[in-house]
Scaffold this motif. Structure first.
Motif, PDB file in Angstrom:
ATOM      1  N   PHE A  35       0.821  -1.204   0.000  1.00 50.37           N
ATOM      2  CA  PHE A  35       0.000   0.000   0.000  1.00 50.37           C
ATOM      3  C   PHE A  35       0.860   1.261   0.000  1.00 50.37           C
ATOM      4  N   VAL A  36       1.923   1.266   0.790  1.00 59.03           N
ATOM      5  CA  VAL A  36       2.821   2.418   0.811  1.00 59.03           C
ATOM      6  C   VAL A  36       3.436   2.616  -0.576  1.00 59.03           C
ATOM      7  N   LEU A  37       3.809   1.506  -1.220  1.00 57.89           N
ATOM      8  CA  LEU A  37       4.333   1.582  -2.579  1.00 57.89           C
ATOM      9  C   LEU A  37       3.295   2.160  -3.526  1.00 57.89           C
ATOM     10  N   LEU A  41       3.386   5.306  -6.033  1.00 57.91           N
ATOM     11  CA  LEU A  41       3.162   5.095  -7.463  1.00 57.91           C
ATOM     12  C   LEU A  41       2.001   5.912  -8.015  1.00 57.91           C
ATOM     13  N   VAL A  42       1.047   6.280  -7.157  1.00 54.65           N
ATOM     14  CA  VAL A  42      -0.118   7.009  -7.644  1.00 54.65           C
ATOM     15  C   VAL A  42       0.290   8.342  -8.266  1.00 54.65           C
ATOM     16  N   PHE A  43       1.456   8.876  -7.857  1.00 56.13           N
ATOM     17  CA  PHE A  43       1.952  10.126  -8.426  1.00 56.13           C
ATOM     18  C   PHE A  43       2.813   9.895  -9.662  1.00 56.13           C
ATOM     19  N   ILE A  44       3.161   8.632  -9.896  1.00 60.15           N
ATOM     20  CA  ILE A  44       4.033   8.295 -11.027  1.00 60.15           C
ATOM     21  C   ILE A  44       3.264   7.560 -12.114  1.00 60.15           C
ATOM     22  N   ASN A  45       2.562   6.510 -11.707  1.00 62.17           N
ATOM     23  CA  ASN A  45       1.777   5.701 -12.636  1.00 62.17           C
ATOM     24  C   ASN A  45       0.528   5.216 -11.908  1.00 62.17           C
ATOM     25  N   VAL A  47      -2.170   3.790 -12.784  1.00 63.80           N
ATOM     26  CA  VAL A  47      -2.668   2.466 -13.155  1.00 63.80           C
ATOM     27  C   VAL A  47      -1.943   1.378 -12.369  1.00 63.80           C
ATOM     28  N   ILE A  48      -0.629   1.446 -12.364  1.00 64.95           N
ATOM     29  CA  ILE A  48       0.158   0.463 -11.616  1.00 64.95           C
ATOM     30  C   ILE A  48      -0.144   0.573 -10.127  1.00 64.95           C
ATOM     31  N   ALA A  49      -0.340   1.794  -9.639  1.00 67.48           N
ATOM     32  CA  ALA A  49      -0.642   2.001  -8.218  1.00 67.48           C
ATOM     33  C   ALA A  49      -1.924   1.275  -7.829  1.00 67.48           C
ATOM     34  N   VAL A  50      -2.956   1.387  -8.658  1.00 63.93           N
ATOM     35  CA  VAL A  50      -4.231   0.728  -8.358  1.00 63.93           C
ATOM     36  C   VAL A  50      -4.081  -0.786  -8.420  1.00 63.93           C
ATOM     37  N   LEU A  51      -3.350  -1.286  -9.397  1.00 59.18           N
ATOM     38  CA  LEU A  51      -3.158  -2.733  -9.520  1.00 59.18           C
ATOM     39  C   LEU A  51      -2.393  -3.285  -8.327  1.00 59.18           C
ATOM     40  N   VAL A  52      -1.364  -2.564  -7.882  1.00 52.62           N
ATOM     41  CA  VAL A  52      -0.613  -2.991  -6.703  1.00 52.62           C
ATOM     42  C   VAL A  52      -1.524  -2.964  -5.466  1.00 52.62           C
ATOM     43  N   GLY A  53      -2.335  -1.909  -5.359  1.00 49.93           N
ATOM     44  CA  GLY A  53      -3.219  -1.770  -4.211  1.00 49.93           C
ATOM     45  C   GLY A  53      -4.263  -2.866  -4.125  1.00 49.93           C
ATOM     46  N   VAL A 163     -12.990   9.572  11.694  1.00 48.05           N
ATOM     47  CA  VAL A 163     -11.929   8.803  12.345  1.00 48.05           C
ATOM     48  C   VAL A 163     -11.682   7.511  11.581  1.00 48.05           C
ATOM     49  N   TRP A 164     -12.750   6.823  11.212  1.00 44.90           N
ATOM     50  CA  TRP A 164     -12.581   5.558  10.481  1.00 44.90           C
ATOM     51  C   TRP A 164     -11.896   5.786   9.142  1.00 44.90           C
ATOM     52  N   ALA A 165     -12.301   6.836   8.418  1.00 46.77           N
ATOM     53  CA  ALA A 165     -11.674   7.132   7.130  1.00 46.77           C
ATOM     54  C   ALA A 165     -10.188   7.426   7.318  1.00 46.77           C
ATOM     55  N   THR A 166      -9.859   8.166   8.374  1.00 48.87           N
ATOM     56  CA  THR A 166      -8.454   8.461   8.675  1.00 48.87           C
ATOM     57  C   THR A 166      -7.697   7.184   8.998  1.00 48.87           C
ATOM     58  N   LYS A 167      -8.335   6.311   9.769  1.00 48.68           N
ATOM     59  CA  LYS A 167      -7.709   5.030  10.125  1.00 48.68           C
ATOM     60  C   LYS A 167      -7.411   4.209   8.876  1.00 48.68           C
ATOM     61  N   ILE A 168      -8.370   4.132   7.973  1.00 48.21           N
ATOM     62  CA  ILE A 168      -8.188   3.346   6.749  1.00 48.21           C
ATOM     63  C   ILE A 168      -7.015   3.870   5.925  1.00 48.21           C
ATOM     64  N   LEU A 169      -6.938   5.176   5.773  1.00 50.97           N
ATOM     65  CA  LEU A 169      -5.885   5.773   4.949  1.00 50.97           C
ATOM     66  C   LEU A 169      -4.505   5.654   5.582  1.00 50.97           C
ATOM     67  N   THR A 170      -4.455   5.611   6.905  1.00 46.31           N
ATOM     68  CA  THR A 170      -3.162   5.551   7.594  1.00 46.31           C
ATOM     69  C   THR A 170      -2.815   4.147   8.087  1.00 46.31           C
ATOM     70  N   ASP A 171      -3.705   3.191   7.888  1.00 38.89           N
ATOM     71  CA  ASP A 171      -3.455   1.814   8.334  1.00 38.89           C
ATOM     72  C   ASP A 171      -2.127   1.236   7.825  1.00 38.89           C
ATOM     73  N   PRO A 172      -1.753   1.463   6.554  1.00 35.59           N
ATOM     74  CA  PRO A 172      -0.481   0.881   6.094  1.00 35.59           C
ATOM     75  C   PRO A 172       0.710   1.280   6.959  1.00 35.59           C
ATOM     76  N   PHE A 173       0.797   2.562   7.324  1.00 39.85           N
ATOM     77  CA  PHE A 173       1.915   3.026   8.136  1.00 39.85           C
ATOM     78  C   PHE A 173       1.830   2.464   9.564  1.00 39.85           C
ATOM     79  N   HIS A 174       0.607   2.415  10.098  1.00 39.44           N
ATOM     80  CA  HIS A 174       0.420   1.886  11.446  1.00 39.44           C
ATOM     81  C   HIS A 174       0.694   0.388  11.484  1.00 39.44           C
TER      82      HIS A 174
END
Length: 210
Positions: A35-37, A41-45, A47-53, A163-174
């Protein structure tokens, strides 16, 4: 509770109820790295970012939940699986099945309508088709977060939804922070986390369900 206190509580409840198995924790660690990757990637490519995600991160994450996490009576938390499913703030296992049905089904609509009912440009080449699939999956992901966030506004309050939306977006780092030692424990043969360290370190007011 303040915003940060509720964020801590939602994270704690999610961990103690749904992340006992060390293999599940390890898969969450790998998923978080993917997810961090994808965030980069979302700023670079995009399409690849979504596929990785979707194909890597989400598959690893949900494999841990469905195939390795015990769904029997939880002795540590003194709770049944049905109870945990009923108090889950985000997507419980049933809701995840529905979400993945959309994940699988939405691209199939491109067969019926290659331009996705006029919203996309129809493509015949491989990259163009993959690009459209990625866009559809991106819409599914954004839609899933927005839908549950707004739903929580009505059933739990605006703060809880945000709070839940924030949790979802930051879950990879946590997840990287709390599960980076999971492969070590797994290699030692400790297949389940008894949560003892977490109960000792977590303030008692957060040891409640959301």
């Amino acid at each position: 509770m303040t915003f940060l206190q509720e964020l801590q509580q939602q994270r704690w409840d999610d961990h103690r109820y749904y992340h006992h198995n060390r293999i599940n924790q390890t898969l969450h660690l790998l998923s978080a790295c993917c997810f961090v990757l994808s965030y980069v990637l979302v700023f670079i490519n995009p399409v690849i970012a979504v596929l990785v995600g979707w194909l890597l991160a989400m598959t690893l994450r949900q494999t841990g939940h469905f195939f390795f996490e015990p769904q029997t009576y939880d002795e540590v938390n003194q709770a049944t699986h049905d109870y945990k499913e009923s108090v889950k703030v985000g997507y419980n296992l049933f809701r995840k099945v529905v979400l993945y049905a959309f994940f699988v089904g939405m691209p199939a609509l491109l067969i019926i309508s290659p331009d996705f009912f006029g919203l996309l440009t129809a493509h015949q080449d491989f990259y163009g088709i993959i690009n459209n699939v990625a866009i559809v999956w991106l819409l599914v992901g954004i839609g899933a977060v927005l839908f549950r966030t707004i739903h929580l506004f009505f059933i739990m309050g605006i703060q809880s939804g945000l709070v839940w939306a924030t949790k979802i977006l930051t879950d990879p780092f946590h997840d990287i922070k709390i599960y980076h030692k999971a492969p070590y424990f797994w290699a030692k043969g400790e297949m389940y986390d008894d949560m003892s360290d977490w109960y000792e370190d977590t303030p008692q007011e957060t040891v409640t369900h959301s």
